[in-house]
Design a protein around this motif. Structure first.
Motif, PDB file in Angstrom:
ATOM      1  N   ALA A  14      51.660  25.436 -19.474  1.00  0.00           N
ATOM      2  CA  ALA A  14      51.956  24.572 -18.329  1.00  0.00           C
ATOM      3  C   ALA A  14      50.774  24.588 -17.373  1.00  0.00           C
ATOM      4  O   ALA A  14      50.333  25.645 -16.950  1.00  0.00           O
ATOM      5  CB  ALA A  14      53.214  25.067 -17.615  1.00  0.00           C
ATOM      6  N   ASN A  36      57.282  36.065 -23.543  1.00  0.00           N
ATOM      7  CA  ASN A  36      57.321  34.697 -23.020  1.00  0.00           C
ATOM      8  C   ASN A  36      57.752  34.671 -21.554  1.00  0.00           C
ATOM      9  O   ASN A  36      57.282  33.828 -20.778  1.00  0.00           O
ATOM     10  CB  ASN A  36      58.264  33.843 -23.868  1.00  0.00           C
ATOM     11  N   THR A  91      52.621  29.893 -24.730  1.00  0.00           N
ATOM     12  CA  THR A  91      54.033  29.835 -24.373  1.00  0.00           C
ATOM     13  C   THR A  91      54.346  28.511 -23.706  1.00  0.00           C
ATOM     14  O   THR A  91      53.709  28.136 -22.717  1.00  0.00           O
ATOM     15  CB  THR A  91      54.391  30.989 -23.410  1.00  0.00           C
ATOM     16  N   LYS A  92      55.308  27.809 -24.252  1.00  0.00           N
ATOM     17  CA  LYS A  92      55.744  26.549 -23.662  1.00  0.00           C
ATOM     18  C   LYS A  92      56.269  26.804 -22.251  1.00  0.00           C
ATOM     19  O   LYS A  92      57.069  27.711 -22.029  1.00  0.00           O
ATOM     20  CB  LYS A  92      56.837  25.938 -24.534  1.00  0.00           C
ATOM     21  N   HIS A  93      55.778  26.041 -21.299  1.00  0.00           N
ATOM     22  CA  HIS A  93      56.107  26.210 -19.876  1.00  0.00           C
ATOM     23  C   HIS A  93      55.600  27.543 -19.314  1.00  0.00           C
ATOM     24  O   HIS A  93      55.993  27.965 -18.229  1.00  0.00           O
ATOM     25  CB  HIS A  93      57.608  26.074 -19.617  1.00  0.00           C
ATOM     26  N   GLY A  94      54.737  28.211 -20.072  1.00  0.00           N
ATOM     27  CA  GLY A  94      54.065  29.418 -19.589  1.00  0.00           C
ATOM     28  C   GLY A  94      52.601  29.083 -19.446  1.00  0.00           C
ATOM     29  O   GLY A  94      52.242  28.226 -18.639  1.00  0.00           O
ATOM     30  N   MET A 107      52.782  31.758 -14.662  1.00  0.00           N
ATOM     31  CA  MET A 107      52.618  30.370 -14.238  1.00  0.00           C
ATOM     32  C   MET A 107      53.410  30.074 -12.964  1.00  0.00           C
ATOM     33  O   MET A 107      52.982  29.271 -12.137  1.00  0.00           O
ATOM     34  CB  MET A 107      53.029  29.429 -15.370  1.00  0.00           C
ATOM     35  N   SER A 139      59.356  40.004 -13.832  1.00  0.00           N
ATOM     36  CA  SER A 139      59.653  39.888 -15.260  1.00  0.00           C
ATOM     37  C   SER A 139      60.783  40.828 -15.666  1.00  0.00           C
ATOM     38  O   SER A 139      61.720  40.438 -16.381  1.00  0.00           O
ATOM     39  CB  SER A 139      58.398  40.192 -16.083  1.00  0.00           C
ATOM     40  N   ARG A 188      55.577  33.020 -18.448  1.00  0.00           N
ATOM     41  CA  ARG A 188      56.150  32.038 -17.517  1.00  0.00           C
ATOM     42  C   ARG A 188      56.122  32.552 -16.080  1.00  0.00           C
ATOM     43  O   ARG A 188      55.936  31.773 -15.132  1.00  0.00           O
ATOM     44  CB  ARG A 188      57.556  31.667 -17.965  1.00  0.00           C
ATOM     45  N   GLN A 189      56.274  33.848 -15.890  1.00  0.00           N
ATOM     46  CA  GLN A 189      56.160  34.402 -14.549  1.00  0.00           C
ATOM     47  C   GLN A 189      54.738  34.215 -14.014  1.00  0.00           C
ATOM     48  O   GLN A 189      54.539  33.967 -12.825  1.00  0.00           O
ATOM     49  CB  GLN A 189      56.529  35.888 -14.539  1.00  0.00           C
TER      50      GLN A 189
END
Length: 276
Positions: free
Chosen positions: A186, A144, A180-183, A151, A118, A148-149
């Protein structure tokens, strides 16, 4: 906004999120466990992967996942659940995460510190010339990146082990777009979908989670400048009010309008990417 407008939108939102106010939690446990088992069989995968934070949502999903893989072994002997601890350096509520793991007893647990990755990403962005309005804005964006990291790590494990990634979203978070979108938004499977926060707590209790986790004050804990910031403070409305809104009960007009405005603003998180 009139009372009739609010009432109509309550029904629309509850239907969209498949909220079931009168659902029997024991039945829901069985139904959702069966869903996870079925997904393993139909996809040809043999493990479930989930990050355990120490909150009631991940605890509930983890307990469901472990029960599911144990039942799935009758037909799929290699089925297993991989829990992941994904701290950013040292997690302030690490004891809660350990309690959750003690309750879940996962087949396997991997701990991955997401801090180096991150920090490296934020540093690379700033070296490339990215600027922020202020330190609070920088900290928010970093939150965020952390999500994402986490995920990325879970999907790496799922890819290496033939697994499906479980998400912890439920109706109270979904209506507020509080992820978080795509975090943490997902994932492959969402076994808590449609449940209110209160129903998730009931499910956790039924599955044997300790009271300290069932009744824990929820926090995403993504912002370094505001550690352990409660979800309700961040949202500006209580989960009790959100639950009442979702189940068609009366709520204060200001709470209803905040929920509806947030639902509209975060619609993109609940939709597939737009196309021409």
């Amino acid at each position: 906004m009139t009372h009739d407008d609010i009432d109509q939108l309550q029904r629309i939102i509850a239907r969209e999120l498949e909220v079931q106010p009168g659902a029997d939690i024991r039945d829901e446990i069985q139904r959702r466990q069966a869903f996870l088992i079925d997904q393993l069989h139909t996809t040809g995968q043999h493990c479930l992967v989930l990050g355990i934070s120490g909150g009631v949502d991940s605890t509930s999903a983890g307990l469901l996942a472990q029960r599911a893989v144990e039942a799935a072994r009758e037909r799929l002997p290699e089925a297993r659940f991989i829990a992941m601890r994904l701290p950013y350096g040292e997690q302030q509520d690490d004891d809660d995460a350990r309690q959750a793991l003690d309750a879940i007893q996962p087949d396997e647990c991997l701990t991955v510190n997401i801090k180096p990755a991150s920090d490296a990403m934020l540093e690379a962005l700033e070296q490339a010339g990215l600027e922020f309005r202020d330190q609070a804005h920088r900290d928010f964006v970093m939150g965020n990146i952390k999500a994402r990291q986490r995920m990325i790590a879970q999907y790496a494990v799922a890819g290496a082990q033939g697994g499906l990634v479980i998400g912890t979203d439920q109706a109270a978070e979904a209506v507020m777009g509080f992820y978080t979108k795509h975090g943490d938004g997902a994932c492959d499977l969402v076994p808590l979908a449609g449940l209110t926060k209160g129903q998730v707590r009931d499910m956790a209790a039924q599955l044997g989670a300790p009271d300290t986790l069932v009744n824990k004050v929820p926090t995403a804990d993504l912002e370094s400048l505001r550690p352990q910031l409660s979800d309700e403070e961040a949202l500006g409305v209580s989960y009790a009010a959100i639950d009442r809104f979702l189940t068609g009960e009366s709520v204060a007009p200001e709470d209803a309008e905040r929920i509806i405005a947030t639902w509209r603003r975060t619609a993109h998180k609940r939709a597939m990417p737009r196309t021409p």
